[in-house]
Design an enzyme around this catalytic site. Structure first.
Site, short mmCIF file in Angstrom:
data_model
loop_
_atom_site.label_atom_id
_atom_site.label_comp_id
_atom_site.label_asym_id
_atom_site.label_seq_id
_atom_site.Cartn_x
_atom_site.Cartn_y
_atom_site.Cartn_z
N ASP A 25 0.82 -1.22 0.00
CA ASP A 25 0.00 0.00 0.00
C ASP A 25 0.86 1.27 0.00
O ASP A 25 1.99 1.27 0.48
CB ASP A 25 -0.93 -0.02 1.23
N HIS A 42 2.44 2.80 -8.94
CA HIS A 42 2.19 1.37 -9.10
C HIS A 42 3.37 0.70 -9.82
O HIS A 42 3.77 -0.40 -9.47
CB HIS A 42 0.90 1.13 -9.89
N LEU A 136 11.46 -19.72 -3.60
CA LEU A 136 10.30 -19.09 -2.93
C LEU A 136 9.07 -19.10 -3.83
O LEU A 136 9.17 -18.90 -5.05
CB LEU A 136 10.71 -17.66 -2.59
#
Ligand code: IPE
Ligand code: IPE
Ligand code: MG
Length: 245
Positions: A25, A42, A136
């Site tokens: 955020d 973004h 991962l």
């Protein structure tokens, strides 16, 4: 004058959180501060995710779930939703460049039915391209909502019962967990929310039951490996009791 260097704590490599949730955020505020369009925030946020995921993989985190677009984010102006979808498409289209040599497995979680065919095809390609990796697991939460996820699981159980494939007694926390998008991931140990907000915004509601939380005022595009290290250092100081004494 000589100052003794402050004793810096070191990560305990035997207590690395296995699964970290990140609410990415503050992209818009980051951009606004710089007089840039929100989309620039973004774009920078996507770069930050890559950097943080590579760091997490290096220190032995098994899974990162990153909140990229919530079921409520459709309520933003169409121009911003379109910009986010375009960015996503570009990002997924560059999967070879973005993920080459990282050993990271990319998966998308959330309701993909509302995404365009073009984006769904790009997701399939990105998942396929990284599927042979062994490092991962990065779950990108797209059109994801914790309530929608739980509702979907409940519906699925109801269907199985109605069809006679499951009994009411056969419904347990375990059976719901197995129907969450994160069924194959370790328990979520740590949830990070930057940008100075102190809420979950519908992220990993089921999985957050015993997660530790870490908040900071940093906007996501500014989030660094040092911040991630600090979050884990703080996590390692926590006393997780799980209801015991
Ligand atoms: C998070 O950044 C990214 C998405 C929700 C898609 P925001 O766009 O919410 O940035 P702020 O909160 O307005 O600064
Ligand atoms: C949460 O951020 C969703 C994502 C980061 C993808 P929001 O910016 O949408 O959350 P609220 O509206 O501040 O709760
Ligand atoms: Mg926000």
């Amino acid at each position: 004058m000589f100052f003794k260097k402050k004793n810096r704590r070191k990560l305990d490599m035997n207590n690395i959180p296995q699964h970290i949730g990140i609410i990415m955020d503050g992209n818009g505020r980051w951009a606004k501060k710089r007089g840039l369009p929100r989309s620039a925030g973004h774009r920078m946020g996507a770069e930050t995710l890559k950097k943080i995921v590579i760091y997490c993989n290096k220190i032995g985190v098994k899974c990162v779930t990153a909140y990229a677009f919530s079921t409520e984010n459709w309520n933003r102006p169409k121009s911003e939703v379109d910009a986010l979808m375009d960015l996503l498409y570009t990002y997924l289209g560059q999967v070879e460049e973005q993920f080459k040599g990282t050993n990271v497995i990319l998966r998308v979680i959330g309701d993909r039915s509302a995404l365009s065919d073009k984006i769904n095809a790009a997701i399939d390609h990105a998942e396929e391209y990284t599927s042979k990796n062994t490092g991962l697991v990065l779950n990108v939460a797209l059109n994801y909502g914790g309530r929608a996820e739980i509702t979907r699981a409940a519906k699925s159980l109801a269907e199985e019962i109605a069809a006679g494939r499951r009994t009411l007694r056969g419904v347990s926390e375990q059976s719901l967990s197995e129907l969450m998008y994160t069924a194959n991931s370790p328990e979520v140990d740590l949830i990070i929310r930057p940008s100075g907000e102190y809420r979950l915004s519908n992220f990993l509601l089921w999985q957050a039951a015993y997660a530790e939380f870490w908040f900071s005022n940093i906007n996501w595009p500014d989030f660094s490996e040092k911040d991630m290290e600090q979050a884990i250092l703080d996590y390692q100081m926590r006393n997780r009791r799980f209801g015991k004494v």
